[in-house]
Design a protein around this motif. Structure first.
Motif, PDB file in Angstrom:
ATOM      1  N   ARG A  85       0.850  -1.180   0.000  1.00  0.00           N
ATOM      2  CA  ARG A  85       0.000   0.000   0.000  1.00  0.00           C
ATOM      3  C   ARG A  85       0.892   1.238   0.000  1.00  0.00           C
ATOM      4  N   ILE A  86       0.682   2.108  -0.953  1.00  0.00           N
ATOM      5  CA  ILE A  86       1.428   3.362  -0.961  1.00  0.00           C
ATOM      6  C   ILE A  86       0.597   4.391  -0.213  1.00  0.00           C
ATOM      7  N   ILE A  87       1.215   5.064   0.764  1.00  0.00           N
ATOM      8  CA  ILE A  87       0.475   6.031   1.584  1.00  0.00           C
ATOM      9  C   ILE A  87       0.950   7.431   1.235  1.00  0.00           C
ATOM     10  N   PRO A  88       0.265   8.081   0.326  1.00  0.00           N
ATOM     11  CA  PRO A  88       0.658   9.446  -0.034  1.00  0.00           C
ATOM     12  C   PRO A  88       0.068  10.432   0.967  1.00  0.00           C
ATOM     13  N   PRO A  89       0.592  11.635   1.046  1.00  0.00           N
ATOM     14  CA  PRO A  89      -0.033  12.623   1.916  1.00  0.00           C
ATOM     15  C   PRO A  89      -1.388  13.012   1.323  1.00  0.00           C
ATOM     16  N   TYR A  90      -2.340  13.349   2.173  1.00  0.00           N
ATOM     17  CA  TYR A  90      -3.607  13.819   1.627  1.00  0.00           C
ATOM     18  C   TYR A  90      -4.202  14.876   2.541  1.00  0.00           C
ATOM     19  N   MET A  91      -5.100  15.662   1.980  1.00  0.00           N
ATOM     20  CA  MET A  91      -5.754  16.706   2.759  1.00  0.00           C
ATOM     21  C   MET A  91      -7.056  16.151   3.283  1.00  0.00           C
ATOM     22  N   GLN A  92      -7.357  16.443   4.553  1.00  0.00           N
ATOM     23  CA  GLN A  92      -8.628  15.960   5.072  1.00  0.00           C
ATOM     24  C   GLN A  92      -9.786  16.820   4.575  1.00  0.00           C
ATOM     25  N   SER A  93      -9.534  18.093   4.392  1.00  0.00           N
ATOM     26  CA  SER A  93     -10.576  18.938   3.824  1.00  0.00           C
ATOM     27  C   SER A  93      -9.904  20.139   3.181  1.00  0.00           C
ATOM     28  N   GLU A  94     -10.675  20.887   2.481  1.00  0.00           N
ATOM     29  CA  GLU A  94     -10.175  22.088   1.838  1.00  0.00           C
ATOM     30  C   GLU A  94      -9.610  23.066   2.860  1.00  0.00           C
ATOM     31  N   PHE A  95     -10.178  23.053   4.060  1.00  0.00           N
ATOM     32  CA  PHE A  95      -9.864  24.103   5.035  1.00  0.00           C
ATOM     33  C   PHE A  95      -8.776  23.705   6.019  1.00  0.00           C
ATOM     34  N   PHE A  96      -8.632  22.399   6.217  1.00  0.00           N
ATOM     35  CA  PHE A  96      -7.616  21.971   7.157  1.00  0.00           C
ATOM     36  C   PHE A  96      -6.397  21.500   6.399  1.00  0.00           C
ATOM     37  N   ARG A  97      -5.315  22.209   6.551  1.00  0.00           N
ATOM     38  CA  ARG A  97      -4.092  21.788   5.902  1.00  0.00           C
ATOM     39  C   ARG A  97      -3.071  21.455   6.977  1.00  0.00           C
ATOM     40  N   SER A  98      -2.470  20.317   6.807  1.00  0.00           N
ATOM     41  CA  SER A  98      -1.469  19.912   7.783  1.00  0.00           C
ATOM     42  C   SER A  98      -0.255  20.832   7.638  1.00  0.00           C
ATOM     43  N   PRO A  99       0.430  21.142   8.730  1.00  0.00           N
ATOM     44  CA  PRO A  99       1.502  22.134   8.692  1.00  0.00           C
ATOM     45  C   PRO A  99       2.713  21.716   7.858  1.00  0.00           C
ATOM     46  N   SER A 100       2.895  20.434   7.636  1.00  0.00           N
ATOM     47  CA  SER A 100       4.036  20.026   6.821  1.00  0.00           C
ATOM     48  C   SER A 100       3.528  19.072   5.745  1.00  0.00           C
ATOM     49  N   PRO A 101       4.278  18.919   4.671  1.00  0.00           N
ATOM     50  CA  PRO A 101       3.747  18.110   3.575  1.00  0.00           C
ATOM     51  C   PRO A 101       3.480  16.655   3.984  1.00  0.00           C
ATOM     52  N   GLN A 102       4.215  16.165   4.924  1.00  0.00           N
ATOM     53  CA  GLN A 102       4.000  14.763   5.277  1.00  0.00           C
ATOM     54  C   GLN A 102       2.868  14.648   6.283  1.00  0.00           C
ATOM     55  N   ASP A 103       1.859  13.927   5.921  1.00  0.00           N
ATOM     56  CA  ASP A 103       0.673  13.866   6.742  1.00  0.00           C
ATOM     57  C   ASP A 103       0.582  12.495   7.384  1.00  0.00           C
ATOM     58  N   ILE A 104       0.588  12.469   8.710  1.00  0.00           N
ATOM     59  CA  ILE A 104       0.608  11.162   9.346  1.00  0.00           C
ATOM     60  C   ILE A 104      -0.773  10.600   9.618  1.00  0.00           C
ATOM     61  N   ASN A 105      -1.807  11.353   9.220  1.00  0.00           N
ATOM     62  CA  ASN A 105      -3.156  10.798   9.342  1.00  0.00           C
ATOM     63  C   ASN A 105      -3.320   9.535   8.503  1.00  0.00           C
ATOM     64  N   GLY A 106      -2.784   9.579   7.307  1.00  0.00           N
ATOM     65  CA  GLY A 106      -2.894   8.428   6.403  1.00  0.00           C
ATOM     66  C   GLY A 106      -2.221   7.207   6.994  1.00  0.00           C
ATOM     67  N   LEU A 107      -1.081   7.444   7.621  1.00  0.00           N
ATOM     68  CA  LEU A 107      -0.353   6.348   8.254  1.00  0.00           C
ATOM     69  C   LEU A 107      -1.171   5.752   9.400  1.00  0.00           C
ATOM     70  N   TYR A 108      -1.790   6.653  10.164  1.00  0.00           N
ATOM     71  CA  TYR A 108      -2.597   6.195  11.295  1.00  0.00           C
ATOM     72  C   TYR A 108      -3.739   5.303  10.790  1.00  0.00           C
ATOM     73  N   ALA A 205       1.095  12.772  18.410  1.00  0.00           N
ATOM     74  CA  ALA A 205       1.760  13.677  17.468  1.00  0.00           C
ATOM     75  C   ALA A 205       0.742  14.497  16.677  1.00  0.00           C
ATOM     76  N   ILE A 206      -0.336  13.815  16.260  1.00  0.00           N
ATOM     77  CA  ILE A 206      -1.372  14.522  15.500  1.00  0.00           C
ATOM     78  C   ILE A 206      -1.984  15.617  16.372  1.00  0.00           C
ATOM     79  N   ALA A 207      -2.256  15.269  17.657  1.00  0.00           N
ATOM     80  CA  ALA A 207      -2.872  16.233  18.571  1.00  0.00           C
ATOM     81  C   ALA A 207      -1.978  17.452  18.789  1.00  0.00           C
TER      82      ALA A 207
END
Lengths: 368, 422
Positions: A85-108, A205-207
């Motif tokens: 499974r390739i886990i790319p970074p992704y945006m949860q919504s248009e309005f919430f942007r993670s502070p760095s390009p690597q998003d650990i939500n996908g990993l979670y 970390a996410i929190a």
């Protein structure tokens, strides 16, 4: 063989970039050793250790990585369940942007939907044919929160180097590139821990809004977690810079290194190209070199690695070079200490020379 | 499942007895060829490249290695949800059980398999020919001519025509007569063993052929003549590319050498017509400091420390320092130790040639007890698979070395291992 572990491979490392070679591709996708990409070693090691569920954490520049990995079939990871499974970074919504390009939500999320007891987290700057089976077993036996793999050849392959200090086999200090190391234990960029613990660490970390995930992220928690060491003495080449990439490649020309990496019963898998066999013509001269399928060899090749589908023209001379896939070295060209990336052309009579510590790199698809 | 226009049936059950020791444990289609291939790769790749999605491989003789080599057809892109590759060995049924008695009987026994695919046309191939052919062109000719059967033919030199199955045709290319090895050939169009049949017609003829107790159940000898006699329209389709039947030691050797001497004729580098093969999971090949490799083809896993001239070296083969290999074929995993002189030899899979062995056409004085007029010609010497050859022996040309039987003493073949399945 029946390891109850899944794998996470971190495809890129912002501190380790191999210049021109990583302009368009992640570190993990860097071609290596004639017909491989760096990630093949860690991925094959996991598969050979019975790991059947592997996530690739792809931060940026992952097009070439995805092309290489495909469905995972070349590593037997095209499974009905689990697999690659390739886990790319992704945006949860248009309005919430993670502070760095690597998003650990996908990993979670990836971890949440897995069923395995343990997770092996590995970096992609290590070239080795490792067995993780014993590693996971020792971890399970010791009762530690985390077990970190290390070896003692920290000085042979330059910075950045993560030096680990253990007391009674418990990690008590971790330093990156220390000027005066207090320990000769050097991280092999692989740790094992339980899936639930890793998920706990990620939620915290996410929190907090952290979003950089790598093995240091886990190792630096040595104060609150019990982190033990596991020494691994398999033949290992560390790639930390362009110079070490070059010297690690050249070490494959030592037959002993070649055998240890590739001729054990655990094989290194890679994407299959179905090139024809390499052809050697009448006036060639080849010495101490690795040559791949699909090549036409007419000129002179010494102490070099030639990837698949390369043309080495008449009276050309290649020494101490790495020539990547489908490049063409035309009549009379002379190259020394040069890395030619894929699909490039070196025209007739062109001469290029670098030094072993600072090889000349020609970018992908360039005509020189 | 959806109807398929044409499916392929590959006849891969023959022993290939003229290859002697090379087919001791493996069927001819699984014999290594051209450094990184097996013979059957050509038929399978032609099917894939021609867009055929259902392929039956009929096996019978020593199928273990062939079966595991082919697997589910993944390496040829034939692992599919619908159709794909099926291995078809003879089987037991309520009607009894039988070996495949001949090429036509083998297809007859699989009528149900073919019916299930609902094809309009069936392509019948041999698993032991080296060629690249787009079967779509042949199918187009078959449909345009409204033929019942189309047989691929190629022009052979007139003086050799009496060695082949010859098709006599009218001006429009319709076959008027088929002659097996005619003494006085009337045509030089030889059958390539590649047939397209309209399935319903072939089905009738297969059933009739099975009921004839005098039939040898062979396409060339029985079914084709019966169709001609029955007034069916048989078309000859001329193919002018490279084609070779690798049925004998000489033709196997010669066809391998063609890859060195006339590489443009079969052109293995054609990116639009790849010959697919099973991946051997080996690293790039290594050429050592004192090595010399001239006029040869090499593939993954090979290590050359000695001298290789005009030879075909297969995956994982090793040539040690000071050894000289010339005009030879090294099959996968074979080892030529220090100081050997190997001239015009075929070395079988995983065979180890001891130090300072001299073998082949240039050996003037040496062991002559392995000379085999039955199999070998033109000075070619063949070592079977899985042999360990003693140091320092000299073996003259035209020899064929078989594995040592249990209890038999032989000072040349030290040991022989029955090959495991790859």
């Amino acid at each position: 063989m029946l390891t109850d572990a899944m794998g996470i491979i971190i495809a890129d490392n912002s501190r380790i970039q191999l210049g021109e070679l990583n302009v368009e591709r992640a570190l993990a996708a860097t071609p290596f050793g004639g017909r491989y990409r760096i990630i093949d070693f860690m991925l094959s090691s996991m598969v050979n250790s019975g790991v059947k569920h592997v996530g690739i954490l792809a931060e940026t520049k992952y097009s070439s990585l995805m092309d290489h990995l495909g469905t995972g079939s070349h590593w037997d990871l095209d499974r009905l369940q689990q697999g690659l499974r390739i886990i790319p970074p992704y945006m949860q919504s248009e309005f919430f942007r993670s502070p760095s390009p690597q998003d650990i939500n996908g990993l979670y999320d990836f971890l949440k939907h897995s069923v395995h007891m343990y997770v092996i987290v590995a970096e992609s700057n290590i070239v080795s044919n490792i067995s993780f089976t014993q590693f996971v077993k020792e971890h399970e036996k010791s009762g530690a929160d985390v077990t970190a793999m290390y070896n003692h050849d920290s000085n042979s392959f330059g910075a950045p180097n993560i030096s680990l200090t253990f007391e009674d086999n418990r990690l008590v200090d971790m330093m990156i590139d220390p000027l005066n190391p207090t320990s000769d234990c050097s991280s092999l960029g692989a740790v094992v821990l339980s899936r639930t613990l890793l998920m706990d660490l990620l939620t915290q970390a996410i929190a907090r809004g952290d979003s950089l995930f790598n093995t240091e992220f886990i190792l630096e928690k040595y104060r609150e977690l019990t982190i033990r060491g596991y020494e691994n003495n398999d033949m290992t080449l560390r790639i930390n810079s362009l110079a070490t990439y070059f010297s690690a490649s050249m070490r494959l020309l030592e037959i002993d290194v070649l055998h240890k990496l590739f001729k054990s019963e655990n094989r290194i898998y890679t994407k299959v190209k179905n090139e024809s066999p390499a052809r050697y013509f009448k006036d060639n001269h080849v010495s101490n070199s690795l040559i791949s399928d699909g090549c036409d060899i007419i000129g002179t090749v010494e102490n070099s690695l030639i990837f698949r589908g390369v043309n080495v023209g008449k009276h050309s001379k290649i020494s101490n070079c790495i020539i990547m896939q489908d490049s063409v070295i035309m009549e009379g060209a002379e190259l020394k200490n040069v890395i030619i990336d894929k699909d490039s052309v070196v025209r007739s009579g062109v001469r290029l020379q670098g030094s072993p510590d600072y090889p000349v790199v020609i970018r992908k698809g360039v005509i020189v | 499942m959806p109807k398929q226009q044409m499916i392929a049936m590959i006849l891969a059950g023959g022993q290939g007895s003229r290859l002697g020791v090379l087919t001791e444990y493996i069927a001819k289609p699984a014999v290594p060829f051209g450094s990184k291939y097996r013979i059957i790769d050509f038929a399978l790749s032609n099917c894939t490249n021609s867009g055929i999605e259902t392929v039956g491989v009929l096996t019978q003789y020593s199928p273990l290695e062939l079966n595991s080599y082919i697997g589910n057809g993944y390496s040829w892109d034939l692992d599919r949800n619908l159709g794909g590759l099926s291995i078809l060995p003879p089987y037991q049924s309520m009607a009894g059980s039988d070996w495949y008695k001949g090429t036509a009987n083998a297809i007859y026994q699989n009528i149900t398999f073919i019916d299930n695919q609902k094809p309009d046309y069936v392509l019948i191939l041999s698993g032991d020919h080296i060629y690249k052919q787009d079967y779509r062109e042949m199918l187009r000719a078959h449909i345009e001519a409204e033929a019942d059967a189309t047989i691929a033919v190629r022009e052979v030199p007139w003086e050799e025509a009496s060695r082949f199955g010859i098709m006599n045709t009218d001006e429009a290319g319709n076959i008027t007569e088929f002659e097996e090895k005619p003494a006085n050939p009337k045509s030089n169009l030889a059958s390539m063993g590649v047939y397209i049949f309209s399935w319903q017609i072939l089905r009738e003829y297969l059933i009739a052929d099975e009921q004839d107790p005098n039939s040898r159940n062979d396409f060339g000898q029985n079914v084709i003549p019966a169709m001609l006699g029955g007034g069916k329209k048989l078309l000859a389709f001329t193919f002018d590319g490279y084609w070779k039947d690798v049925g004998t030691i000489f033709s196997l050797w010669e066809s391998n050498m063609d890859l060195l001497d006339r590489p443009q004729e079969i052109n293995l580098q054609d990116a639009l017509w790849r010959i697919y093969t099973r991946n051997t999971l080996q690293p790039s090949h290594y050429v050592g400091t004192n090595a010399s490799v001239v006029d040869s083809i090499l593939t993954d896993g090979v290590e050359i420390h000695g001298s290789v001239k005009h030879s075909v070296i297969s995956s994982g083969a090793i040539v040690e320092e000071g050894a000289e290999v010339k005009d030879s074929i090294l099959m996968p995993g074979s080892v030529v130790k220090k100081g050997c002189k190997i001239d015009k030899c075929i070395i079988g899979i995983d065979t180890i040639i001891g130090e300072n062995v001299e073998a082949g056409i240039s050996v003037k004085e040496g062991r002559e007890d392995f000379v085999s007029e039955k199999f070998c010609s033109d000075g070619i010497t063949v070592f079977g698979s899985g042999l360990v050859i003693a140091d320092n022996v000299k073996i003259v040309g035209n020899s064929m070395l078989f594995p040592k039987e249990a209890g038999q003493t032989c000072d040349v073949v030290l040991d022989s291992i029955i090959l495991g399945v790859i």
